[in-house]
Design an enzyme around this catalytic site. Structure first.
Site, PDB file in Angstrom:
ATOM      1  CG  HIS A 318      -2.202   0.832   1.206  1.00 40.78           C
ATOM      2  ND1 HIS A 318      -1.950   2.412   1.470  1.00 40.78           N
ATOM      3  CD2 HIS A 318      -3.367   0.664   0.716  1.00 40.78           C
ATOM      4  CE1 HIS A 318      -3.055   2.716   1.295  1.00 40.78           C
ATOM      5  NE2 HIS A 318      -3.927   2.175   0.744  1.00 40.78           N
ATOM      6  CG  ASP A 375      -7.782  -1.603  -2.527  1.00 38.06           C
ATOM      7  OD1 ASP A 375      -9.001  -1.153  -2.275  1.00 38.06           O
ATOM      8  OD2 ASP A 375      -6.913  -0.923  -2.375  1.00 38.06           O
TER       9      ASP A 375
END
Length: 441
Positions: A318, A375
């Site tokens: 991330h 996600d």
């Protein structure tokens, strides 16, 4: 505050000295400290005193506002809403309680919770004329294209809550947006698959109602699966707010012009649509489809490790979280629960589970802390529930509306609000004389 105390505070003010190497001139800039995170250098008077601006492409080193809502420590994998960890909120709270927390600063009492949930519930229906709005879109229109248009159009239906200087109208707009965007999201899903719209039900909670509107049909009863509703509620909580990201900054910038809140949220939805932002979980499913089968995983793992190969494993690592994504740890359990509950045999989900196993064990990924992020797991859950990938970003928008409207409300209530006006470093031609067209070469 007494004059003595104010003077003492002024004396204790930390400063940062900036010196011009050519002239030797110096300027002292105040250093401001927040509750958490790095201190910031206050450069608001820099241009007036030096004739210079700062240069910070994409504003990645610039604090654009003060906020009491959300704090992220990417190095430690920490996400706080009003001081509460995301893990505690996801485990012990509900989405609407988190919405109340973001809007008003504290978790609600039982009485406050009941009233807030009632207020939201009785705003979930949309004006009947909104139904006809959908007919102007092609059936194969991307759901986010529809959401951009329909949410912006709400300003044409709710004229009684557009005065941003009226606290009661701001409150009404906030409640309407939180309540109606799930309805619009569900209507968008139904429209793109050719099924009739399902009206909201007041006897269901927020997550249950959303699933009902998305998957029920008039021909038969629909019972919401509690495991799926719990997972949906957690997805909403985990996506509620995430500090000053691209879409939130867009909402604030649009709001700084005193645009109405429906227009501001529509602007946020447009920003969220980008694949580098809200489209990340859709990219995860597209990657799984590209891999095709479990047998192909070793080849793609090899490609992911090759710096010369453009292929990247989506849903791992991330930009903000350099250690682990705290939201992913919460959603991993929800993903396991959903897959166990539904007992789905899906090649794409089998590929995802194998990729997860490799990422958690392979030295290459562990060393670089490329763990599955939120996600990755949200994409798995939404696919298992039956949502098409094109709807993933819409669900993100349903959740993030709470954060957007809380950030907008905080900004509007800030006494020092001014219209946003970033500066630039101009690198075009110097001033030129106009040349008539017949003399141009």
């Amino acid at each position: 505050m007494s004059a003595e105390k104010a003077a003492a505070q002024q004396t204790d003010q930390k400063t940062f000295t900036l010196t011009n190497d050519e002239t030797g001139d110096s300027i002292q800039l105040p250093v401001l400290e927040g509750t958490h995170g790095p201190a910031v250098i206050d450069i608001r008077k820099l241009y007036a005193e030096t004739g210079h601006f700062t240069f910070d492409p994409s504003f990645t080193a610039t604090g654009s506002c003060k906020s009491r809502l959300t704090f992220i420590d990417g190095e430690k994998g920490v996400l706080l809403h009003r001081g509460y960890t995301i893990e505690d909120l996801a485990e012990h709270s509900s989405f609407l309680s988190v919405a109340y927390l973001l809007l008003y600063g504290d978790l609600p009492t039982q009485e406050q919770k009941d009233k807030f949930e009632t207020d939201i519930t009785y705003h979930t229906m949309v004006n009947e004329q909104v139904n006809y709005f959908y007919r102007g879109f092609r059936r194969d229109a991307h759901p986010m294209a529809i959401m951009c248009g329909v949410v912006g159009a709400l300003a044409g239906f709710y004229h009684d809550s557009l005065d941003i200087n009226d606290p009661e109208q701001r409150e009404l707009s906030a409640q309407r947006l939180i309540a109606k965007i799930p309805t619009l999201g569900a209507m968008t899903h139904k429209y793109t698959i050719g099924q009739p719209f399902m009206y909201p039900r007041n006897d269901l909670n927020f997550a249950e109602n959303f699933l009902y509107m998305c998957f029920a049909v008039p021909a038969e009863p629909y019972v919401v699966n509690p495991v799926l509703a719990d997972a949906m509620d957690k997805i909403f909580i985990l996506h509620a707010d995430h500090e000053q990201n691209a879409s939130t900054s867009t909402v604030r910038l649009a709001g700084s012009s005193q645009a109405n809140p429906f227009a501001c949220i529509a602007a946020g939805i447009a920003s969220l649509w980008g694949p580098s932002h809200g489209g990340a979980n859709q990219a995860v499913l597209e990657m799984l489809e590209e891999i095709g089968s479990k047998e192909n995983i070793p080849e793609f793992i090899k490609r992911a490790k090759d710096k010369e190969d453009p292929f990247r494993l989506m849903g791992f690592g991330h930009r903000v979280y350099k250690n682990f994504d705290p939201r992913a740890q919460v959603l991993k359990k929800a993903a396991d629960d959903v897959l166990e509950e539904l007992g789905i045999e899906d090649p794409m989900l089998e590929i995802a589970m194998e990729l997860e196993r490799i990422a958690l064990e392979d030295e290459y990924f562990v060393k670089r802390q490329l763990y599955p992020n939120v996600d990755f797991y949200s994409g798995i859950i939404l696919r298992a529930m039956g949502f098409p990938t094109s709807m993933f970003t819409v669900l993100f928008a349903v959740a993030r509306t709470v954060g957007w409207i809380s950030q907008w409300k905080e900004m509007i209530e800030e006494p020092s609000l001014r219209i946003g006006r970033p500066r630039q470093l101009y690198t075009g031609p110097e001033q030129r004389d106009f040349v008539p067209i017949e003399k141009r070469k």
